[in-house]
Design a protein around this motif. Structure first.
Motif: not given
Length: 141
Positions: A29, A97, A100, A107-108, A111-112
């Protein structure tokens, strides 16, 4: 610490210790790099191993941060070259992805990471029959 669970697996189960391993997702990310699920069938036959048991070894493992493990490969040579066996490496579709940067949210990552674990299970199930492991089950800890 995962070494302590190695003897608990039965012969029809493959255990991957990925449930708490999220650093690679955070790095992906930060850089916007896709995550590619990869699994290698047959690697368990590459080495034999012995895991020391008992309170002394458990305390030692906790004190030094890992449990000493002895493994051997071809010709019984400790820490030597692996035993000859068929290895099959399978690749899943890349998980794209977003970039970021340094502001990666928990949260990211969650999620991934969840998506990655789902893809790993699907990859294993999709190819296990092709390599003679149709009876095997994948367990992610």
């Amino acid at each position: 610490q995962e070494v302590m669970f190695m003897e608990e697996a039965d012969d029809n189960e493959v255990i991957l210790y990925l449930q708490k391993r999220k650093g690679f997702v955070k790095l992906a990310l930060e850089t916007g790099s896709p995550i590619v699920p990869v699994y290698c069938f047959g690697v368990a036959g590459s080495y034999g191993h012995w895991i020391p048991k008992g309170d002394f070894f458990n305390k030692l493992g906790r004190a030094i941060g890992f449990l000493p493990l002895i493994f051997w490969g071809r010709f019984g040579i400790p820490y030597g070259i692996p035993k000859p066996c068929q290895l099959t490496v399978v690749f899943g579709a890349p998980i794209d992805v977003p970039l970021e940067g340094e502001n990666v949210s928990k949260e990211s990552v969650d999620k991934y990471h969840c998506q990655y674990l789902t893809e790993m299970e699907a990859l294993f199930d999709r190819h296990k029959g092709d390599v003679g492991c149709g009876h095997m089950k994948l367990k992610i800890m």
